[in-house]
Scaffold this active site. Structure first.
Site, mmCIF file in Angstrom:
data_model
loop_
_atom_site.group_PDB
_atom_site.id
_atom_site.type_symbol
_atom_site.label_atom_id
_atom_site.label_comp_id
_atom_site.label_asym_id
_atom_site.label_seq_id
_atom_site.Cartn_x
_atom_site.Cartn_y
_atom_site.Cartn_z
ATOM 1 N N HIS A 55 41.787 -35.644 54.320
ATOM 2 C CA HIS A 55 40.945 -35.678 54.970
ATOM 3 C C HIS A 55 40.036 -36.014 54.076
ATOM 4 O O HIS A 55 38.608 -37.452 53.913
ATOM 5 C CB HIS A 55 40.676 -35.218 55.811
ATOM 6 C CG HIS A 55 41.544 -35.408 57.150
ATOM 7 N ND1 HIS A 55 40.700 -35.862 58.289
ATOM 8 C CD2 HIS A 55 42.693 -35.430 57.326
ATOM 9 C CE1 HIS A 55 42.113 -35.775 59.299
ATOM 10 N NE2 HIS A 55 43.204 -35.116 58.608
ATOM 11 N N ASP A 56 39.677 -35.468 52.621
ATOM 12 C CA ASP A 56 39.091 -35.981 51.444
ATOM 13 C C ASP A 56 39.463 -37.833 51.195
ATOM 14 O O ASP A 56 38.125 -37.801 50.835
ATOM 15 C CB ASP A 56 38.756 -34.306 51.384
ATOM 16 C CG ASP A 56 37.748 -34.613 49.521
ATOM 17 O OD1 ASP A 56 36.402 -35.126 50.225
ATOM 18 O OD2 ASP A 56 37.904 -34.175 48.455
ATOM 19 N N GLY A 74 36.224 -40.881 48.171
ATOM 20 C CA GLY A 74 38.578 -40.901 48.010
ATOM 21 C C GLY A 74 38.424 -39.415 47.817
ATOM 22 O O GLY A 74 37.374 -38.187 47.526
ATOM 23 N N ASP A 76 36.868 -36.590 46.013
ATOM 24 C CA ASP A 76 35.692 -36.272 45.852
ATOM 25 C C ASP A 76 34.837 -35.169 46.451
ATOM 26 O O ASP A 76 33.460 -33.728 46.106
ATOM 27 C CB ASP A 76 34.327 -37.178 45.687
ATOM 28 C CG ASP A 76 33.882 -37.435 46.915
ATOM 29 O OD1 ASP A 76 34.704 -37.095 47.994
ATOM 30 O OD2 ASP A 76 33.295 -38.819 46.902
ATOM 31 N N SER A 78 33.846 -34.536 49.117
ATOM 32 C CA SER A 78 32.611 -34.242 49.651
ATOM 33 C C SER A 78 32.568 -33.762 51.288
ATOM 34 O O SER A 78 31.744 -33.437 51.994
ATOM 35 C CB SER A 78 32.294 -36.094 50.373
ATOM 36 O OG SER A 78 33.529 -36.607 51.235
ATOM 37 N N HIS A 186 53.473 -33.936 58.137
ATOM 38 C CA HIS A 186 54.238 -33.035 58.292
ATOM 39 C C HIS A 186 54.875 -32.149 59.623
ATOM 40 O O HIS A 186 55.371 -32.568 60.595
ATOM 41 C CB HIS A 186 53.745 -35.125 60.406
ATOM 42 C CG HIS A 186 52.388 -35.405 60.652
ATOM 43 N ND1 HIS A 186 52.455 -36.309 61.278
ATOM 44 C CD2 HIS A 186 51.099 -34.723 60.077
ATOM 45 C CE1 HIS A 186 50.742 -36.164 60.591
ATOM 46 N NE2 HIS A 186 50.294 -35.556 60.198
ATOM 47 N N ASP A 204 57.271 -30.620 64.524
ATOM 48 C CA ASP A 204 58.353 -29.550 64.551
ATOM 49 C C ASP A 204 59.038 -28.364 64.870
ATOM 50 O O ASP A 204 58.370 -27.397 64.986
ATOM 51 C CB ASP A 204 59.408 -30.368 63.299
ATOM 52 C CG ASP A 204 59.152 -29.719 62.023
ATOM 53 O OD1 ASP A 204 59.236 -28.845 62.301
ATOM 54 O OD2 ASP A 204 59.935 -30.386 61.131
ATOM 55 N N THR A 206 60.609 -26.740 62.974
ATOM 56 C CA THR A 206 60.056 -25.469 62.105
ATOM 57 C C THR A 206 58.944 -25.580 61.190
ATOM 58 O O THR A 206 59.114 -26.455 59.927
ATOM 59 C CB THR A 206 61.647 -25.928 60.873
ATOM 60 O OG1 THR A 206 61.387 -27.700 60.410
ATOM 61 C CG2 THR A 206 62.679 -25.035 61.379
#
Ligand code: HEB
Ligand code: CA
Length: 350
Positions: A55-56, A74, A76, A78, A186, A204, A206
Protein backbone atom coordinates in the site's frame (compact mmCIF):
# COMPACT_ATOMS: atom_id res chain seq x y z
CA UNK A 1 39.20 -12.93 -4.49
CA UNK A 2 39.59 -11.00 -1.27
CA UNK A 3 37.53 -8.10 -2.60
CA UNK A 4 34.57 -10.40 -3.14
CA UNK A 5 34.50 -11.60 0.42
CA UNK A 6 35.67 -8.57 2.38
CA UNK A 7 33.22 -7.68 5.10
CA UNK A 8 33.13 -4.76 7.47
CA UNK A 9 32.87 -5.23 11.22
CA UNK A 10 29.79 -3.48 12.56
CA UNK A 11 30.00 -1.07 15.52
CA UNK A 12 27.78 -3.46 17.49
CA UNK A 13 30.88 -5.66 17.85
CA UNK A 14 28.88 -8.76 16.86
CA UNK A 15 27.86 -8.56 13.21
CA UNK A 16 29.69 -8.11 9.96
CA UNK A 17 28.19 -6.82 6.73
CA UNK A 18 29.14 -6.38 3.09
CA UNK A 19 28.37 -2.66 3.43
CA UNK A 20 28.60 -0.55 6.58
CA UNK A 21 25.20 0.96 5.77
CA UNK A 22 23.63 -2.43 6.54
CA UNK A 23 25.00 -2.61 10.09
CA UNK A 24 22.14 -0.65 11.64
CA UNK A 25 19.63 -3.19 10.32
CA UNK A 26 20.68 -5.98 12.67
CA UNK A 27 19.31 -4.11 15.67
CA UNK A 28 16.12 -3.17 13.79
CA UNK A 29 15.61 -6.80 12.79
CA UNK A 30 16.13 -8.08 16.33
CA UNK A 31 13.82 -5.42 17.79
CA UNK A 32 11.08 -6.29 15.27
CA UNK A 33 11.39 -10.01 15.87
CA UNK A 34 11.32 -9.61 19.63
CA UNK A 35 8.79 -6.84 20.07
CA UNK A 36 6.49 -6.88 17.03
CA UNK A 37 6.57 -10.41 15.66
CA UNK A 38 6.35 -12.32 18.96
CA UNK A 39 9.80 -13.87 18.71
CA UNK A 40 9.66 -14.50 14.97
CA UNK A 41 6.13 -15.64 14.15
CA UNK A 42 4.04 -15.40 10.99
CA UNK A 43 1.07 -13.86 12.82
CA UNK A 44 -1.23 -10.94 12.01
CA UNK A 45 1.52 -8.36 12.61
CA UNK A 46 3.70 -10.07 9.98
CA UNK A 47 0.79 -10.27 7.52
CA UNK A 48 -0.13 -6.62 8.03
CA UNK A 49 3.48 -5.48 7.74
CA UNK A 50 3.68 -7.24 4.37
CA UNK A 51 0.41 -5.68 3.23
CA UNK A 52 1.72 -2.26 4.23
CA UNK A 53 4.69 -2.59 1.83
CA UNK A 54 2.24 -2.87 -1.06
CA UNK A 55 0.00 0.00 0.00
CA UNK A 56 2.98 2.35 0.40
CA UNK A 57 4.77 1.29 -2.78
CA UNK A 58 1.90 1.04 -5.25
CA UNK A 59 0.79 4.65 -4.67
CA UNK A 60 2.70 6.11 -7.59
CA UNK A 61 1.24 7.06 -10.93
CA UNK A 62 3.18 8.21 -13.99
CA UNK A 63 -0.24 8.58 -15.66
CA UNK A 64 -1.24 11.28 -13.17
CA UNK A 65 2.17 12.93 -13.49
CA UNK A 66 1.65 13.09 -17.25
CA UNK A 67 -1.47 15.18 -16.55
CA UNK A 68 0.53 17.51 -14.34
CA UNK A 69 -0.89 16.06 -11.12
CA UNK A 70 1.32 14.76 -8.29
CA UNK A 71 1.12 10.97 -8.58
CA UNK A 72 2.61 9.84 -5.28
CA UNK A 73 6.15 8.75 -4.50
CA UNK A 74 5.81 4.95 -4.39
CA UNK A 75 7.85 3.26 -1.64
CA UNK A 76 8.47 6.55 0.12
CA UNK A 77 6.97 5.96 3.56
CA UNK A 78 4.10 8.36 2.92
CA UNK A 79 1.53 5.94 4.29
CA UNK A 80 3.13 6.26 7.75
CA UNK A 81 4.50 9.82 7.52
CA UNK A 82 1.06 11.09 6.46
CA UNK A 83 -0.90 8.35 8.18
CA UNK A 84 -3.64 10.76 9.25
CA UNK A 85 -4.39 11.25 5.56
CA UNK A 86 -3.52 7.98 3.84
CA UNK A 87 -4.94 5.48 6.33
CA UNK A 88 -8.29 7.18 5.78
CA UNK A 89 -8.23 6.24 2.09
CA UNK A 90 -10.80 3.48 1.64
CA UNK A 91 -8.45 0.74 0.33
CA UNK A 92 -6.12 1.35 3.30
CA UNK A 93 -8.80 0.44 5.84
CA UNK A 94 -7.26 -1.36 8.81
CA UNK A 95 -3.69 -0.29 8.12
CA UNK A 96 -3.86 2.44 10.77
CA UNK A 97 -3.34 -0.40 13.25
CA UNK A 98 -0.01 -1.68 11.92
CA UNK A 99 1.19 1.87 11.20
CA UNK A 100 0.66 2.74 14.87
CA UNK A 101 2.34 -0.47 16.01
CA UNK A 102 5.37 0.31 13.83
CA UNK A 103 5.76 3.97 14.84
CA UNK A 104 7.71 3.37 18.08
CA UNK A 105 10.18 1.18 16.15
CA UNK A 106 10.64 3.91 13.56
CA UNK A 107 11.20 6.42 16.37
CA UNK A 108 13.92 4.41 18.09
CA UNK A 109 15.94 3.50 15.00
CA UNK A 110 17.61 5.63 12.41
CA UNK A 111 16.15 4.37 9.13
CA UNK A 112 14.10 6.37 6.70
CA UNK A 113 10.41 5.58 7.14
CA UNK A 114 10.38 4.29 3.57
CA UNK A 115 13.20 1.83 4.29
CA UNK A 116 11.60 0.78 7.56
CA UNK A 117 8.24 -0.15 6.02
CA UNK A 118 9.79 -2.37 3.35
CA UNK A 119 12.24 -3.90 5.81
CA UNK A 120 9.52 -4.73 8.34
CA UNK A 121 7.54 -6.46 5.58
CA UNK A 122 10.56 -8.52 4.55
CA UNK A 123 11.28 -9.55 8.15
CA UNK A 124 7.62 -10.35 8.79
CA UNK A 125 7.44 -12.55 5.69
CA UNK A 126 10.64 -14.35 6.70
CA UNK A 127 8.74 -15.74 9.70
CA UNK A 128 6.38 -17.66 7.42
CA UNK A 129 7.68 -21.16 6.65
CA UNK A 130 8.13 -21.56 2.91
CA UNK A 131 8.63 -17.85 2.19
CA UNK A 132 11.44 -16.54 0.03
CA UNK A 133 14.14 -14.34 1.52
CA UNK A 134 12.85 -10.92 0.47
CA UNK A 135 15.03 -8.03 -0.62
CA UNK A 136 16.07 -5.35 1.86
CA UNK A 137 17.52 -2.02 0.75
CA UNK A 138 18.52 1.10 2.62
CA UNK A 139 18.79 4.61 1.27
CA UNK A 140 15.24 5.42 0.17
CA UNK A 141 14.21 9.06 0.33
CA UNK A 142 11.18 9.82 2.48
CA UNK A 143 8.01 11.46 1.21
CA UNK A 144 7.41 15.16 1.65
CA UNK A 145 3.74 14.93 0.68
CA UNK A 146 1.03 12.30 0.89
CA UNK A 147 0.08 10.12 -2.06
CA UNK A 148 -3.23 10.99 -3.71
CA UNK A 149 -6.24 8.78 -3.04
CA UNK A 150 -7.40 6.26 -5.63
CA UNK A 151 -4.12 4.47 -6.41
CA UNK A 152 -4.46 1.34 -4.25
CA UNK A 153 -6.53 -1.47 -5.80
CA UNK A 154 -9.77 -2.50 -4.12
CA UNK A 155 -11.17 -6.05 -3.92
CA UNK A 156 -14.24 -4.93 -5.89
CA UNK A 157 -12.18 -3.60 -8.79
CA UNK A 158 -12.31 -5.53 -12.05
CA UNK A 159 -9.23 -7.29 -13.46
CA UNK A 160 -9.07 -4.52 -16.10
CA UNK A 161 -8.89 -1.86 -13.40
CA UNK A 162 -6.31 -3.78 -11.36
CA UNK A 163 -4.12 -4.71 -14.32
CA UNK A 164 -4.05 -1.14 -15.61
CA UNK A 165 -3.34 0.34 -12.15
CA UNK A 166 -0.42 -2.04 -11.51
CA UNK A 167 0.96 -1.45 -15.00
CA UNK A 168 0.79 2.32 -14.48
CA UNK A 169 2.55 2.16 -11.11
CA UNK A 170 5.39 0.06 -12.52
CA UNK A 171 5.77 1.74 -15.94
CA UNK A 172 4.45 -1.38 -17.61
CA UNK A 173 6.44 -3.97 -15.68
CA UNK A 174 3.61 -5.42 -13.58
CA UNK A 175 1.47 -6.99 -16.30
CA UNK A 176 -1.23 -9.66 -15.87
CA UNK A 177 1.40 -12.32 -15.21
CA UNK A 178 3.35 -10.34 -12.64
CA UNK A 179 0.08 -9.34 -10.96
CA UNK A 180 -0.47 -13.03 -10.25
CA UNK A 181 3.08 -13.24 -8.88
CA UNK A 182 2.37 -10.33 -6.53
CA UNK A 183 -0.75 -12.08 -5.28
CA UNK A 184 1.32 -14.93 -3.86
CA UNK A 185 1.34 -12.66 -0.78
CA UNK A 186 -2.27 -13.66 -0.15
CA UNK A 187 -0.99 -17.07 0.98
CA UNK A 188 -0.20 -15.43 4.35
CA UNK A 189 -3.22 -13.21 4.66
CA UNK A 190 -6.59 -12.58 6.21
CA UNK A 191 -9.24 -9.89 6.03
CA UNK A 192 -10.39 -7.88 9.02
CA UNK A 193 -12.54 -5.29 7.37
CA UNK A 194 -14.12 -6.87 4.28
CA UNK A 195 -16.62 -8.55 6.58
CA UNK A 196 -16.19 -6.88 9.97
CA UNK A 197 -18.41 -9.51 11.60
CA UNK A 198 -15.63 -12.12 11.12
CA UNK A 199 -12.25 -10.35 11.52
CA UNK A 200 -9.18 -12.44 10.76
CA UNK A 201 -10.87 -14.56 8.09
CA UNK A 202 -7.98 -16.07 6.10
CA UNK A 203 -7.67 -16.33 2.32
CA UNK A 204 -6.38 -19.91 2.53
CA UNK A 205 -6.38 -22.66 5.15
CA UNK A 206 -2.71 -22.05 6.03
CA UNK A 207 -2.32 -18.29 6.67
CA UNK A 208 0.85 -18.89 8.69
CA UNK A 209 2.57 -20.87 5.90
CA UNK A 210 3.90 -19.54 2.59
CA UNK A 211 2.60 -22.40 0.47
CA UNK A 212 0.46 -22.80 -2.65
CA UNK A 213 -2.83 -23.56 -0.86
CA UNK A 214 -4.05 -20.06 -1.74
CA UNK A 215 -3.92 -20.93 -5.45
CA UNK A 216 -5.63 -24.28 -4.93
CA UNK A 217 -8.37 -23.05 -2.65
CA UNK A 218 -9.22 -19.96 -4.72
CA UNK A 219 -9.91 -22.30 -7.67
CA UNK A 220 -12.48 -24.40 -5.79
CA UNK A 221 -16.13 -23.63 -6.35
CA UNK A 222 -17.47 -21.11 -3.88
CA UNK A 223 -20.28 -22.34 -1.64
CA UNK A 224 -20.25 -20.42 1.63
CA UNK A 225 -19.41 -17.17 3.43
CA UNK A 226 -17.52 -16.91 6.73
CA UNK A 227 -19.98 -14.29 8.02
CA UNK A 228 -22.52 -12.23 6.13
CA UNK A 229 -23.00 -12.67 2.40
CA UNK A 230 -23.50 -9.15 1.07
CA UNK A 231 -20.10 -7.50 1.49
CA UNK A 232 -18.57 -5.37 -1.22
CA UNK A 233 -15.48 -7.10 -2.67
CA UNK A 234 -16.30 -10.56 -1.30
CA UNK A 235 -17.60 -13.67 -3.08
CA UNK A 236 -18.41 -17.16 -1.80
CA UNK A 237 -15.54 -19.29 -0.45
CA UNK A 238 -15.25 -23.09 -0.72
CA UNK A 239 -14.56 -23.94 2.93
CA UNK A 240 -16.15 -22.63 6.13
CA UNK A 241 -14.03 -19.90 7.69
CA UNK A 242 -12.25 -18.83 4.50
CA UNK A 243 -12.90 -15.44 2.96
CA UNK A 244 -12.57 -15.02 -0.79
CA UNK A 245 -11.90 -11.62 -2.33
CA UNK A 246 -13.82 -10.85 -5.50
CA UNK A 247 -10.55 -9.60 -7.07
CA UNK A 248 -8.72 -12.87 -6.35
CA UNK A 249 -11.70 -14.79 -7.73
CA UNK A 250 -11.85 -12.71 -10.91
CA UNK A 251 -8.09 -12.73 -11.60
CA UNK A 252 -7.90 -16.49 -10.99
CA UNK A 253 -10.51 -17.02 -13.74
CA UNK A 254 -9.66 -14.22 -16.17
CA UNK A 255 -8.40 -15.64 -19.46
CA UNK A 256 -5.31 -13.41 -19.28
CA UNK A 257 -4.22 -14.75 -15.89
CA UNK A 258 -5.99 -18.07 -15.19
CA UNK A 259 -3.22 -20.31 -16.52
CA UNK A 260 -0.57 -18.36 -14.63
CA UNK A 261 -2.71 -18.70 -11.50
CA UNK A 262 -3.06 -22.47 -11.91
CA UNK A 263 0.69 -22.79 -12.59
CA UNK A 264 1.37 -21.98 -8.93
CA UNK A 265 -0.62 -25.01 -7.72
CA UNK A 266 1.88 -27.37 -6.03
CA UNK A 267 4.80 -25.29 -7.32
CA UNK A 268 6.47 -24.13 -4.14
CA UNK A 269 9.67 -23.06 -5.89
CA UNK A 270 7.67 -20.79 -8.15
CA UNK A 271 5.72 -19.32 -5.23
CA UNK A 272 9.06 -18.36 -3.69
CA UNK A 273 11.05 -17.25 -6.72
CA UNK A 274 8.39 -15.17 -8.43
CA UNK A 275 7.37 -13.29 -5.33
CA UNK A 276 11.01 -12.70 -4.44
CA UNK A 277 11.46 -11.18 -7.88
CA UNK A 278 8.40 -8.91 -7.84
CA UNK A 279 8.85 -7.80 -4.24
CA UNK A 280 12.34 -6.55 -5.11
CA UNK A 281 10.86 -4.27 -7.75
CA UNK A 282 7.72 -3.35 -5.78
CA UNK A 283 9.80 -2.35 -2.77
CA UNK A 284 11.79 0.28 -4.70
CA UNK A 285 9.03 1.85 -6.81
CA UNK A 286 9.71 5.57 -7.09
CA UNK A 287 13.27 5.23 -5.78
CA UNK A 288 16.57 5.18 -7.66
CA UNK A 289 18.14 1.76 -7.24
CA UNK A 290 21.59 3.24 -7.91
CA UNK A 291 21.44 5.16 -4.66
CA UNK A 292 20.30 2.19 -2.56
CA UNK A 293 22.44 -0.36 -0.71
CA UNK A 294 21.41 -4.02 -0.87
CA UNK A 295 21.21 -5.41 2.68
CA UNK A 296 19.21 -8.55 1.93
CA UNK A 297 21.78 -10.57 3.88
CA UNK A 298 20.23 -9.19 7.09
CA UNK A 299 16.87 -10.86 6.32
CA UNK A 300 16.64 -14.35 7.86
CA UNK A 301 16.38 -17.26 5.43
CA UNK A 302 12.88 -18.62 6.09
CA UNK A 303 12.24 -22.17 7.24
CA UNK A 304 11.20 -24.66 4.55
CA UNK A 305 7.53 -25.06 3.73
CA UNK A 306 5.41 -27.29 5.95
CA UNK A 307 2.95 -29.82 4.51
CA UNK A 308 2.27 -30.92 0.96
CA UNK A 309 -0.10 -29.32 -1.51
CA UNK A 310 -3.56 -30.83 -1.05
CA UNK A 311 -7.28 -30.38 -1.42
CA UNK A 312 -9.00 -29.52 1.87
CA UNK A 313 -10.86 -32.45 3.47
CA UNK A 314 -13.97 -33.33 1.50
CA UNK A 315 -12.77 -31.65 -1.74
CA UNK A 316 -11.49 -33.24 -4.94
CA UNK A 317 -10.73 -32.32 -8.52
CA UNK A 318 -14.52 -32.36 -9.04
CA UNK A 319 -14.77 -29.21 -6.93
CA UNK A 320 -12.24 -27.30 -9.05
CA UNK A 321 -13.56 -24.52 -11.25
CA UNK A 322 -11.25 -25.25 -14.19
CA UNK A 323 -10.32 -21.90 -15.70
CA UNK A 324 -7.16 -22.74 -17.65
CA UNK A 325 -7.79 -24.66 -20.84
CA UNK A 326 -4.15 -25.18 -21.73
CA UNK A 327 -2.86 -27.39 -18.93
CA UNK A 328 -4.51 -30.09 -16.84
CA UNK A 329 -5.00 -29.34 -13.15
CA UNK A 330 -2.28 -31.10 -11.12
CA UNK A 331 -3.18 -34.29 -9.27
CA UNK A 332 -3.38 -33.60 -5.54
CA UNK A 333 -4.20 -35.67 -2.46
CA UNK A 334 -7.22 -34.78 -0.33
CA UNK A 335 -6.71 -34.09 3.37
CA UNK A 336 -8.18 -37.07 5.27
CA UNK A 337 -11.20 -36.82 7.53
CA UNK A 338 -14.43 -34.85 7.46
CA UNK A 339 -14.60 -31.29 6.13
CA UNK A 340 -13.37 -28.88 8.77
CA UNK A 341 -13.65 -25.18 9.24
CA UNK A 342 -10.63 -22.86 9.08
CA UNK A 343 -9.92 -20.84 12.23
CA UNK A 344 -9.54 -17.07 12.09
CA UNK A 345 -6.10 -15.47 12.39
CA UNK A 346 -5.87 -14.01 15.92
CA UNK A 347 -5.89 -10.22 15.90
CA UNK A 348 -2.72 -8.32 16.84
CA UNK A 349 -2.13 -7.77 20.53
CA UNK A 350 -3.15 -4.22 21.36
FE1 HEB B 1 -3.81 -7.81 -0.53
C1 HEB B 1 -5.05 -8.40 2.65
C2 HEB B 1 -6.91 -6.65 -1.50
C3 HEB B 1 -2.61 -7.21 -3.70
C4 HEB B 1 -0.62 -8.44 0.57
N1 HEB B 1 -5.61 -7.57 0.41
C5 HEB B 1 -5.90 -7.85 1.70
C6 HEB B 1 -7.24 -7.49 1.98
C7 HEB B 1 -7.77 -6.99 0.83
C8 HEB B 1 -6.73 -7.05 -0.17
C9 HEB B 1 -9.18 -6.47 0.62
C10 HEB B 1 -7.97 -7.62 3.32
C11 HEB B 1 -7.83 -6.36 4.14
C12 HEB B 1 -8.66 -6.46 5.42
O1 HEB B 1 -8.05 -6.54 6.52
O2 HEB B 1 -9.90 -6.49 5.35
N2 HEB B 1 -4.61 -7.08 -2.27
C13 HEB B 1 -5.91 -6.71 -2.48
C14 HEB B 1 -6.08 -6.35 -3.86
C15 HEB B 1 -4.88 -6.49 -4.46
C16 HEB B 1 -3.96 -6.97 -3.46
C17 HEB B 1 -7.37 -5.89 -4.47
C18 HEB B 1 -4.52 -6.23 -5.91
C19 HEB B 1 -4.84 -7.37 -6.77
N3 HEB B 1 -1.96 -7.81 -1.38
C20 HEB B 1 -1.68 -7.51 -2.69
C21 HEB B 1 -0.26 -7.54 -2.90
C22 HEB B 1 0.32 -7.84 -1.72
C23 HEB B 1 -0.76 -8.03 -0.77
C24 HEB B 1 0.44 -7.25 -4.22
C25 HEB B 1 1.78 -7.98 -1.48
C26 HEB B 1 2.56 -7.35 -0.76
N4 HEB B 1 -2.98 -8.33 1.26
C27 HEB B 1 -1.66 -8.66 1.47
C28 HEB B 1 -1.50 -9.24 2.78
C29 HEB B 1 -2.77 -9.20 3.39
C30 HEB B 1 -3.68 -8.62 2.41
C31 HEB B 1 -0.22 -9.77 3.36
C32 HEB B 1 -3.17 -9.73 4.78
C33 HEB B 1 -3.23 -8.67 5.84
C34 HEB B 1 -3.74 -9.29 7.15
O3 HEB B 1 -3.74 -10.50 7.33
O4 HEB B 1 -4.13 -8.50 8.02
CA1 CA C 1 -0.86 -20.36 3.02
Amino acid sequence: FAALTRRVSCPDGVNTATNAACCQLFAVRDDLQENLFHGGLCTAEAHESLRLTFHDAIAISPALEAQGIFGGGGADGSIAIFSDIETNFHPNIGLDEIVELQKPFIARHNLSVADFIQFAGAIGASNCAGAPQLAAFVGRIDATQPAPDGLVPEPFHTPDQIFSRLADASQGEFDEILTVWLLVAHTVAAANDVDPTVPGSPFDSTPEIWDTQFFIETLLNGTTFPGTSNNQGEVAAPVQGLLRLQSDFAISRDNRSACEWQSFVNNQEKAQAMFQFVFHDLSILGQDINSLVDCTEVVPVPAPVQGVAHFPAGKTINDVDLACGETPFPTLPTDPGPATSVAPVPLPNQ
